[in-house]
Design a protein around this motif. Sequence first.
Motif, mmCIF file in Angstrom:
data_model
loop_
_atom_site.group_PDB
_atom_site.id
_atom_site.type_symbol
_atom_site.label_atom_id
_atom_site.label_comp_id
_atom_site.label_asym_id
_atom_site.label_seq_id
_atom_site.Cartn_x
_atom_site.Cartn_y
_atom_site.Cartn_z
ATOM 1 N N LEU A 1 0.841 -1.214 -0.010
ATOM 2 C CA LEU A 1 -0.086 0.009 -0.193
ATOM 3 C C LEU A 1 0.979 1.522 0.112
ATOM 4 N N ILE B 1 -0.521 4.772 -0.813
ATOM 5 C CA ILE B 1 -1.872 4.794 -0.041
ATOM 6 C C ILE B 1 -1.759 4.886 1.471
ATOM 7 N N ARG C 1 -7.195 -2.617 -0.973
ATOM 8 C CA ARG C 1 -7.380 -1.248 -1.939
ATOM 9 C C ARG C 1 -8.831 -1.295 -2.040
ATOM 10 N N VAL D 1 -8.397 5.621 -1.699
ATOM 11 C CA VAL D 1 -7.456 5.469 -2.852
ATOM 12 C C VAL D 1 -7.556 6.669 -3.743
ATOM 13 N N GLU E 1 -11.971 -0.056 -7.300
ATOM 14 C CA GLU E 1 -11.493 0.814 -6.603
ATOM 15 C C GLU E 1 -12.069 2.169 -6.610
#
Length: 695
Positions: free
Chosen positions: A541, A546, A576, A583, A678
């Motif tokens: 991540l 992120i 995610r 995100v 996402e």
Amino acid sequence: MATQTQQPSKKKTTMMDMSVSIFVVLIMAMIVIPLPATILDFLLIINIALSFTILLLTLFTKSVLEFSSFPTILLITTMFRLGLNISSTRLILTKGDAGQVIDTFANLVAGNNVVVGAVIFLIIFIIQMIVVTSGSSRVSEVSARFTLDAMPGKQMSIDSDLASGLITEDQAKKRRNDLERETQFYGAMDGASKFVKGDATASIIITAVNLIGGILIFSLQNGMGIMEALERFGKLTIGDGLVSQIPSLLISIASGILVTRSGNSKSFGSSLIPELFSTAKVMFLLSGIMLVFALVPGFPFFLFLIVAVGAGTAGYLALQTEKKSFEQAVAEEQAQLSANRVERDRNTNDAIVPHQIDPISIEIGYGLISIADDSKDENIMNHVLIIRKQFAQELGILLGPIRIRDNLQLGSNEYVIKIKGNIQAKSELYMDKELLLMPEGEEVPFKGIAAKEPSFGLDALWIESNDKELADLHGFTVVDPLTVLVTHLKETIRQNSSELLGRQEVKQLLEGLKDRYNVVIDELIPDVLRLGEVQKVLQNLLREQIPITDMVSILETLADYGTTVKETELLTEYVRQALRQTVVQPFLDEDRVLHVVTVHPDLEELIGQSIQKSSAGSIPVLQGDIINHLFDSVKRLTFALETQGIPHVLLVSPKNRPALRNLLAYNFPELAVLSLNEVPNEIAITAEGMVENVN
């Protein structure tokens, strides 16, 4: 001497054991042996005093372990009350008199109206049976279940702390002992709460027996009139019931208080008052609401006004307390900053063993030593503290201390930033100059040293400090040397944040959450995933910038999918998708629209068919001309959008996202690759272009 000291203690323990044993035997004797009214009065007073003692003890108890004998006391006091009930019933039915205490309770509550006394008695019974006892039993049952379920995880936490050296062997033994006692307490309370419910049921039955039996015996055998017997035995029955039910209600309340403490380490009063009356906004709002009620016709104006004034006063006092707390916090922070300036890297020096590399370090040439001068208010150490807080808030990572040392091998104005001993960034600073960022297409009326802004690679010029005001007047962006270094350090840390998140840092993050979210942590580690696997997901991540600030959602997602999926790359994709709001947020424009570049469906299908997995992750194995076409097309589209100042992402299918990101990461490190899963449904999408298929 030790033997002489132990003897009085042993004798004292023996005496206490004997006293409790005699008390329990006497309770059993009360059931069989008739008691005179005077002795019954004395025992009833003892029962009331004992009930108040237990209630007050629970209010001042800071932990259930301080009153771990409560379940046994609950049983003994229940038997004591039942013994008193039997003794009072015997006196009522044989002599028509149960002593002064019961008679006084009857006259005090019922007065000249038996019906009123009966209603009050029934209300007390309903409160105890339906509200207090039922709730306490449910809380005890749930607490016992959760305590038992959490016991293995807590045991593992103790073992982990012991293995890492955070606690000693004696502290570990004490924690295990406390954990075992706590588990036994809630298990015992789950069963002991049934005694209270049974006691309340028995009391209502005994009360009915006293009333009906007394009327029948004294009306049929002693010739007393029905109404006279009803009046007399109605009062006695009510008095006997109240004398029994009030202590029972007190102990029921004590039981509820003890099992609903929620692990608070303070006494009930010391935690209640600050939590209930220490928020100034709430008190002021309450004062306003009470004033509104006071102005409503029909309501007692002065009574509402008194409450409003009291709430307003409490709000004012709370506001003053908040101001003092804030001032104290500011003073403490300033004192801490001053201490840090004086001691600098003292804690880090103590923690570093020979040959141990620093996670983050800055090495400076001798011409830049003034930038780390503790005597100056503006120095790099002060900014380091701010950087650590900023990364904790923005990315959710805990940075260790950042070491700063001089390096005579560097040029006078040079500095390097190292991550785990490896040089990740290098540049120059001029302490007597300012860095002017060169605007595109404009000439700068200043002379200086041409340079590159180290963080983002922009054209820049080191100008004399005397020219700063003039540059500001012309609208140029001018940055001082310290800010240049701090910005460069922040960007370097951000780009390498995944490398800085080791297992130890992950463990510290989890320990910080364990007090509030121990359930999900105990469920996840180590039964579902190992600590290292969680670390890999978090690193994935951070590698794509992120934030991991929402650790609870991350851990819950891993717990949901970790039982069936062990591949960290796929687990990262699930996380995610769970963090899709986080995100997509950095890439939305002012109108919250997501501008995307898509991939031709035929090219997407080709990429999906060519994906191969390796230890480094998924990657599409394509022919050279296809990869070149893909790179050229992406470069052309992204350059056009960047020129127009349009934030954008590459939007692909969920299956291809990890592989395509790995393929583009080296040539396009700043390009975000998102999957369709996402993007939240409420976010509008605008297509700005498409990566065409190879003809």
